[in-house]
Design a protein around this motif. Structure first.
Motif, PDB file in Angstrom:
ATOM      1  N   SER A  39       0.836  -1.211   0.000  1.00  0.00           N
ATOM      2  CA  SER A  39       0.000   0.000   0.000  1.00  0.00           C
ATOM      3  C   SER A  39       0.871   1.261   0.000  1.00  0.00           C
ATOM      4  N   VAL A  40       2.049   1.166   0.605  1.00  0.00           N
ATOM      5  CA  VAL A  40       2.954   2.318   0.659  1.00  0.00           C
ATOM      6  C   VAL A  40       3.632   2.508  -0.705  1.00  0.00           C
ATOM      7  N   VAL A  41       3.997   1.399  -1.340  1.00  0.00           N
ATOM      8  CA  VAL A  41       4.592   1.490  -2.681  1.00  0.00           C
ATOM      9  C   VAL A  41       3.580   2.129  -3.641  1.00  0.00           C
ATOM     10  N   GLU A  42       2.320   1.749  -3.491  1.00  0.00           N
ATOM     11  CA  GLU A  42       1.267   2.344  -4.346  1.00  0.00           C
ATOM     12  C   GLU A  42       1.181   3.852  -4.136  1.00  0.00           C
ATOM     13  N   ALA A  43       1.224   4.279  -2.886  1.00  0.00           N
ATOM     14  CA  ALA A  43       1.152   5.716  -2.573  1.00  0.00           C
ATOM     15  C   ALA A  43       2.357   6.446  -3.173  1.00  0.00           C
ATOM     16  N   ILE A  44       3.518   5.802  -3.114  1.00  0.00           N
ATOM     17  CA  ILE A  44       4.741   6.405  -3.663  1.00  0.00           C
ATOM     18  C   ILE A  44       4.591   6.551  -5.183  1.00  0.00           C
ATOM     19  N   THR A  45       4.052   5.517  -5.821  1.00  0.00           N
ATOM     20  CA  THR A  45       3.885   5.544  -7.281  1.00  0.00           C
ATOM     21  C   THR A  45       2.923   6.664  -7.679  1.00  0.00           C
ATOM     22  N   ARG A  46       1.836   6.771  -6.921  1.00  0.00           N
ATOM     23  CA  ARG A  46       0.871   7.845  -7.234  1.00  0.00           C
ATOM     24  C   ARG A  46       1.521   9.215  -7.060  1.00  0.00           C
ATOM     25  N   ALA A  48       4.519   9.989  -7.400  1.00  0.00           N
ATOM     26  CA  ALA A  48       5.563  10.243  -8.402  1.00  0.00           C
ATOM     27  C   ALA A  48       5.041  11.090  -9.560  1.00  0.00           C
ATOM     28  N   HIS A  49       3.730  11.015  -9.810  1.00  0.00           N
ATOM     29  CA  HIS A  49       3.168  11.783 -10.926  1.00  0.00           C
ATOM     30  C   HIS A  49       3.184  13.293 -10.695  1.00  0.00           C
ATOM     31  N   ASP A  50       3.382  13.696  -9.434  1.00  0.00           N
ATOM     32  CA  ASP A  50       3.298  15.126  -9.113  1.00  0.00           C
ATOM     33  C   ASP A  50       4.648  15.751  -8.777  1.00  0.00           C
ATOM     34  N   VAL A  51       5.736  15.042  -9.077  1.00  0.00           N
ATOM     35  CA  VAL A  51       7.020  15.565  -8.573  1.00  0.00           C
ATOM     36  C   VAL A  51       7.546  16.785  -9.338  1.00  0.00           C
ATOM     37  N   HIS A  52       6.842  17.220 -10.360  1.00  0.00           N
ATOM     38  CA  HIS A  52       7.248  18.481 -11.010  1.00  0.00           C
ATOM     39  C   HIS A  52       6.793  19.679 -10.163  1.00  0.00           C
ATOM     40  N   ARG A  53       5.951  19.416  -9.149  1.00  0.00           N
ATOM     41  CA  ARG A  53       5.496  20.482  -8.236  1.00  0.00           C
ATOM     42  C   ARG A  53       6.291  20.412  -6.929  1.00  0.00           C
ATOM     43  N   TYR A  54       6.462  21.560  -6.296  1.00  0.00           N
ATOM     44  CA  TYR A  54       7.048  21.572  -4.954  1.00  0.00           C
ATOM     45  C   TYR A  54       6.075  20.905  -3.990  1.00  0.00           C
ATOM     46  N   PRO A  55       6.629  20.272  -2.947  1.00  0.00           N
ATOM     47  CA  PRO A  55       5.727  19.668  -1.951  1.00  0.00           C
ATOM     48  C   PRO A  55       5.008  20.717  -1.112  1.00  0.00           C
ATOM     49  N   ASP A  56       3.991  20.265  -0.401  1.00  0.00           N
ATOM     50  CA  ASP A  56       3.277  21.127   0.553  1.00  0.00           C
ATOM     51  C   ASP A  56       4.242  21.416   1.710  1.00  0.00           C
ATOM     52  N   MET A  57       4.649  22.677   1.845  1.00  0.00           N
ATOM     53  CA  MET A  57       5.615  23.066   2.893  1.00  0.00           C
ATOM     54  C   MET A  57       5.121  22.709   4.288  1.00  0.00           C
ATOM     55  N   ALA A  58       3.803  22.831   4.466  1.00  0.00           N
ATOM     56  CA  ALA A  58       3.246  22.604   5.807  1.00  0.00           C
ATOM     57  C   ALA A  58       2.967  21.118   6.052  1.00  0.00           C
ATOM     58  N   ALA A 221      13.377   4.490   5.607  1.00  0.00           N
ATOM     59  CA  ALA A 221      14.665   5.179   5.821  1.00  0.00           C
ATOM     60  C   ALA A 221      15.120   5.942   4.580  1.00  0.00           C
ATOM     61  N   GLY A 222      14.842   5.368   3.410  1.00  0.00           N
ATOM     62  CA  GLY A 222      15.305   6.000   2.173  1.00  0.00           C
ATOM     63  C   GLY A 222      14.513   7.234   1.772  1.00  0.00           C
ATOM     64  N   LEU A 223      13.395   7.482   2.430  1.00  0.00           N
ATOM     65  CA  LEU A 223      12.573   8.634   2.024  1.00  0.00           C
ATOM     66  C   LEU A 223      12.797   9.882   2.869  1.00  0.00           C
ATOM     67  N   SER A 248       9.955  15.720   1.033  1.00  0.00           N
ATOM     68  CA  SER A 248       9.377  15.637  -0.313  1.00  0.00           C
ATOM     69  C   SER A 248       7.909  15.202  -0.266  1.00  0.00           C
ATOM     70  N   ALA A 249       7.211  15.472  -1.357  1.00  0.00           N
ATOM     71  CA  ALA A 249       5.812  15.048  -1.452  1.00  0.00           C
ATOM     72  C   ALA A 249       5.713  13.527  -1.412  1.00  0.00           C
ATOM     73  N   VAL A 250       6.692  12.861  -2.021  1.00  0.00           N
ATOM     74  CA  VAL A 250       6.685  11.396  -2.029  1.00  0.00           C
ATOM     75  C   VAL A 250       6.791  10.884  -0.582  1.00  0.00           C
ATOM     76  N   ALA A 251       7.707  11.471   0.169  1.00  0.00           N
ATOM     77  CA  ALA A 251       7.878  11.065   1.566  1.00  0.00           C
ATOM     78  C   ALA A 251       6.609  11.343   2.376  1.00  0.00           C
ATOM     79  N   GLN A 252       6.005  12.495   2.148  1.00  0.00           N
ATOM     80  CA  GLN A 252       4.776  12.840   2.893  1.00  0.00           C
ATOM     81  C   GLN A 252       3.670  11.829   2.607  1.00  0.00           C
ATOM     82  N   ARG A 253       3.500  11.501   1.329  1.00  0.00           N
ATOM     83  CA  ARG A 253       2.400  10.588   0.976  1.00  0.00           C
ATOM     84  C   ARG A 253       2.683   9.171   1.493  1.00  0.00           C
ATOM     85  N   ALA A 254       3.947   8.760   1.427  1.00  0.00           N
ATOM     86  CA  ALA A 254       4.299   7.425   1.933  1.00  0.00           C
ATOM     87  C   ALA A 254       4.073   7.357   3.443  1.00  0.00           C
TER      88      ALA A 254
END
Ligand code: PMP
Length: 350
Positions: A39-46, A48-58, A221-223, A248-254
């Motif tokens: 389920s976490v890998v799925e969240a990371i994959t999803r 990944a589609h938004d990494v051209h945007r900066y993450p939510d600072m908050a 650990a890697g995120l 990162s947004a990926v780390a936040q979503r994971a």
């Protein structure tokens, strides 16, 4: 002419990371050996589609999810690029050159580095002969210049945990202007009912901050994502010295996805705790001294034999983490990885 770098940086010890050796079992960095949950890998994959945007600072969703889980308000939580970044932020937010940072030693090796980079003085307080934090010693080390005390429980690398009652008594005696950092990177592996809950203690005292991480029990650990829980005053200060967008947004979503899989992660932690007991008992049986651990690693205080033990394990394709002249920290891995370690430990002649 060469560039001017701060002269004191030359004397600064480098942070040593656990080695990864292809073909060897890695029990050197207190990671969990099971990979991320599907389920976490799925969240990371999803994500990944938004990494051209900066993450939510908050880190709004993550902070709100944590606040809900921990039953605290969102102004009591800050996220950071791993809990090590939060350790740094705390020092930066409290210390000016010449101020003092008190910590047990041996403990997490980033503490002295972070203190010195901030221009603060490091004050090391030796562990007790039983490899536990010396709370009386930490109290005795406080001076008017003390700004921060790091209290690592369970302690890296010895694995020993404080008792709630002892920590309560300690906190009562620390001056309220000194920030006490309860570094609880390994809290999820604790099985001792007498162990303290740092988040609970932050509700009672405004100078206490609890640090936790998604790197260990949550397997990310890697995120690079951790969080701090404490008074709004401390949390506001931590946010001020946050490197923008460093989680990162990926780390936040994971991390959010991991928080919906707590039952599975708790099951994994319970398995590691069972293996911890098995590994410790087997090592005791072989004649090693092994302090009781509440973390996902055990400590062998081998002193001058540490480097030889490390080399012997490496020859047997097991990578552990030696601290020269002091001891060896061994992460508790999957059963077959632990078997490989125990086999190497049994044939060590040092
Ligand atoms: N605190 C302690 C006690 C640790 O052992 C570690 C990792 N080795 C950290 C903090 C930092 O972990 P991370 O930055 O991955 O959250």
């Amino acid at each position: 002419m060469s560039v001017r770098i701060r002269s004191d940086l030359e004397k600064l010890p480098a942070y040593v990371a656990g080695r990864t050796v292809p073909g060897s079992v890695k029990l050197a960095s207190n990671e969990v050996s099971a990979g991320p949950l599907p389920s976490v890998v799925e969240a990371i994959t999803r994500a990944a589609h938004d990494v051209h945007r900066y993450p939510d600072m908050a880190a709004t969703e993550l902070v709100e999810t944590l606040a809900d889980r921990l039953e605290v308000t969102t102004d009591r939580i800050a996220v950071g690029c791993g809990s090590v970044a939060l350790c740094q932020q705390i020092v930066q937010a409290t210390c000016e050159p010449g101020d003092e940072v008190v910590f047990p030693w041996r403990s997490f090796e980033a503490y002295p580095i972070l203190a010195r980079v901030a221009g603060a003085e490091e004050v090391r307080v030796p562990l007790t002969p039983g490899h536990e934090l010396d709370l009386e010693g930490l109290l005795a080390a406080i001076t008017p210049a003390t700004r921060v005390i790091f209290v690592c429980t369970p302690n890296n690398p010895t694995g020993t945990s404080l008792r709630r009652e002892d920590l309560d008594n300690f906190l009562r005696r620390v001056p309220p202007e000194v920030v006490v950092v309860l570094d609880e990177a390994y809290r999820e592996f604790v099985t001792d009912p007498e162990a303290p809950d740092g988040v609970e203690l932050t509700r009672q005292r405004d100078n206490v901050v609890s640090l936790r991480t998604f790197s260990k029990a949550y397997g990310l650990a890697g995120l690079r994502v951790g969080y701090a829980v404490g008074s709004p005053e401390i949390i506001t200060a931590l946010r001020k010295v946050y490197i923008p967008f460093s989680v990162s947004a990926v780390a936040q979503r994971a991390a959010v996805a991991s928080l919906s899989a707590t039952a599975e992660l708790e099951r994994r932690c319970a398995e590691i705790a069972t293996e911890r007991t098995r590994v410790r008992e087997a090592l005791l049986e072989l004649g090693y001294e092994v302090p009781a651990s509440q973390a996902n690693f055990v400590w062998l205080p081998l002193g001058e034999r540490s480097a030889a033990f490390d080399a012997h394990c490496a020859e047997n394709r097991v990578v552990v983490r030696a601290f020269a002249g002091d001891g060896v920290r061994i992460t508790v891995g999957a059963p077959e990885e632990n078997d490989a370690l125990l086999k190497a430990a049994a044939s060590f002649q040092g």
